[in-house]
Design an enzyme around this catalytic site. Structure first.
Site, PDB file in Angstrom:
ATOM      1  N   ILE A 131       1.096  -0.707   0.092  1.00 28.88           N
ATOM      2  CA  ILE A 131       0.341  -0.213  -0.362  1.00 28.88           C
ATOM      3  C   ILE A 131       0.888   1.557  -0.213  1.00 28.88           C
ATOM      4  O   ILE A 131       1.955   1.156   0.790  1.00 28.88           O
ATOM      5  CB  ILE A 131      -1.091  -0.041   1.085  1.00 28.88           C
ATOM      6  CG1 ILE A 131      -1.865  -1.155   1.439  1.00 28.88           C
ATOM      7  CG2 ILE A 131      -2.156   1.312   1.467  1.00 28.88           C
ATOM      8  CD1 ILE A 131      -2.862  -1.540   2.042  1.00 28.88           C
ATOM      9  N   ALA A 181       4.785   3.691   1.941  1.00 34.10           N
ATOM     10  CA  ALA A 181       4.536   3.130   2.074  1.00 34.10           C
ATOM     11  C   ALA A 181       4.268   1.941   3.191  1.00 34.10           C
ATOM     12  O   ALA A 181       5.196   2.132   3.734  1.00 34.10           O
ATOM     13  CB  ALA A 181       4.752   2.295   0.389  1.00 34.10           C
ATOM     14  N   LYS A 182       3.639   0.230   2.353  1.00 30.69           N
ATOM     15  CA  LYS A 182       4.525  -0.128   3.492  1.00 30.69           C
ATOM     16  C   LYS A 182       3.628  -2.409   2.870  1.00 30.69           C
ATOM     17  O   LYS A 182       2.570  -1.897   1.742  1.00 30.69           O
ATOM     18  CB  LYS A 182       3.721  -0.406   5.080  1.00 30.69           C
ATOM     19  CG  LYS A 182       3.656  -1.183   6.623  1.00 30.69           C
ATOM     20  CD  LYS A 182       5.084  -0.545   6.769  1.00 30.69           C
ATOM     21  CE  LYS A 182       5.794  -0.649   7.355  1.00 30.69           C
ATOM     22  NZ  LYS A 182       6.928  -0.781   8.061  1.00 30.69           N
ATOM     23  N   GLY A 183       4.101  -2.739   3.201  1.00 26.43           N
ATOM     24  CA  GLY A 183       3.487  -3.782   2.393  1.00 26.43           C
ATOM     25  C   GLY A 183       4.028  -4.934   3.749  1.00 26.43           C
ATOM     26  O   GLY A 183       3.984  -5.321   5.214  1.00 26.43           O
TER      27      GLY A 183
END
Ligand code: NAD
Length: 407
Positions: free
Chosen positions: A56, A101-103
């Protein structure tokens, strides 16, 4: 709603209200710019499984997305969004040229054998594909992932197409694969700077006692730095349990034991306490450096005599915990300033991987960036008569909105 997302939204909301931003801007800040959700068919513990994964990109106004990827059994889309929003604020408050962002992958990494883990990282690299890239969105390690996963991701991702500087798609790589040596201690060094700045503002001396929840890479290194400053580190814990000595623990012995593979609970230093108890034993400085959403209103009630809470972990306080600490007058350095050292280290690694000019002393540069951003936030808080979370959010949102094109 996921408590971590709720906390991230609360932090955004504090800045929105302070800056009197309009409803359209507020709504824009609550939703991600871009998001990718995939289901990966892999094997876990020898069994076929379909695992959900997300990347995201919360806000890309200030540059490429930047944030880690976590492997955790409970992670869901909302948690990833909360962490991505936290990264947007953190990168802006540290004034790094990145969005947030991050996953996340919903898997227990302990259930994966070596080959399964490698296959998962390969599948992730294929799934993320063109959604990430050195100037689009740069991944890094987070809870449950490490340098080996980043090295593998780079190798798989670069094999998937023709990319310039594929090694710059990830930071937190092993040093042999282009990782930055100073990245390892960067988050703890940044927390140390955040505590030094707070100490000056609160007139706290190095005689203040310290308790740290979490004795992993951040908690352990920070305990050593604070003990070297002369602080009595009176309580530390990991998932096995905690150790306590009101006169100060032998941090080197504990850290050495842990590095030799001992469980903290089994090391014969001080007396044994429950993991969670270390937060409430009455230390002047309390550092949650393990888990998210651990300080709720009930736990906050037991921190009334604490001078300073430093959020080394991401989102360790729930919204009710934040509000209760505020009403008790406990100063909290929020995660977006307290743990910005990690991503600042990643920035220097990324620059080197991009072939751009680098600084001579990255460790010093990391410390100076985090010290500067913490000083700016304290100054803003003093100037506007607001708490540090609101000030940090306001500083970050002003920078994000400066970079945002009007609609
Ligand atoms: P880590 O995995 O090295 O260490 C985590 C520690 O927490 C371990 O000692 C573990 O035993 C302990 N722990 C787990 N459950 C616990 C419990 N119930 N009670 C007490 N301790 C418990 O992780 P880390 O890299 O040190 O990261 C710690 C936190 O800091 C995480 O929230 C992470 O998101 C955040 N953070 C880390 C970095 C970084 O650069 N490593 C950067 C920013 C934020």
């Amino acid at each position: 709603m996921n408590p971590l997302l709720r906390t991230a939204r609360h932090t955004v909301q504090l800045g929105v209200e302070h800056l009197r931003l309009g409803e359209t801007t507020r709504r824009r800040l609550l939703v991600p710019d871009r998001e990718l959700a995939v289901h990966l068919p892999i094997r876990v513990g020898g069994e076929p499984r379909i695992v959900a994964a997300w990347r995201i990109q919360h806000d890309l106004a200030r540059g490429a997305g930047k944030g880690g990827v976590r492997f955790a059994p409970e992670v869901d889309r909302d948690e990833v969004l909360g962490l991505a929003a936290t990264m947007s604020l953190k990168n802006a408050v540290a004034d790094l040229p990145y969005g947030g962002a991050k996953g996340g992958v919903c898997v227990n990494p302990r259930e994966l054998d070596e080959d399964e883990r490698a296959a998962l990282v390969d599948a992730l690299a294929e799934a993320f594909g063109g959604f990430v890239g050195p100037e689009i969105d740069i991944i890094g390690p987070d809870v449950g992932t490490g340098p080996g996963d980043m090295d593998r991701f780079v190798a798989a991702w670069s094999a998937s197409g023709s990319h310039d500087r594929p090694e710059a798609v990830a930071t937190g790589k092993s040093v042999d694969a282009g990782g930055l040596e100073a990245r390892t201690g960067a988050t703890a060094a940044g927390c140390h700077e955040a505590i030094r700045v707070a100490r000056d503002h609160l007139d706290l001396s190095t005689g203040a006692t310290v308790a740290i929840q979490g004795f992993g890479s951040v908690g352990r290194a920070l305990a050593r730095l604070l003990a070297d400053d002369g602080h009595a580190v009176v309580a530390v814990s990991d998932s096995s349990g905690g150790r306590h000595d009101p006169d100060g623990l032998d941090v080197d012995r504990l850290a050495g034991g842990k590095e030799d593979g001992e469980a903290l609970a089994d090391i014969d230093v001080g007396s044994g306490v429950a993991s969670i108890e270390v937060l409430t034993l009455g230390a002047d400085i309390v550092v949650p450096a393990a888990l998210q959403s651990v300080i709720d209103a009930d736990l906050a009630d037991q921190l009334a005599h604490t001078a300073l809470v430093v959020e080394a972990a991401n989102g360790p306080c729930t919204v009710s915990g934040i509000e209760r600490l505020g009403s008790l007058g406990v100063t909290v350095v929020p995660d977006i300033c307290a743990n910005a050292g990690g991503v600042t280290g990643s920035y220097h690694e990324w620059r080197a991987s991009m072939g751009r000019s680098t600084v001579d002393d990255p460790a010093a540069a990391i410390r100076s960036t985090v010290a500067r951003c913490n000083r700016e936030v304290w100054e803003r808080a003093d100037r506007d008569g607001i708490d540090l979370r609101t000030a940090a959010s306001a500083v970050a949102l002003e920078r994000i909105l400066d970079a945002t094109s009007e609609v």
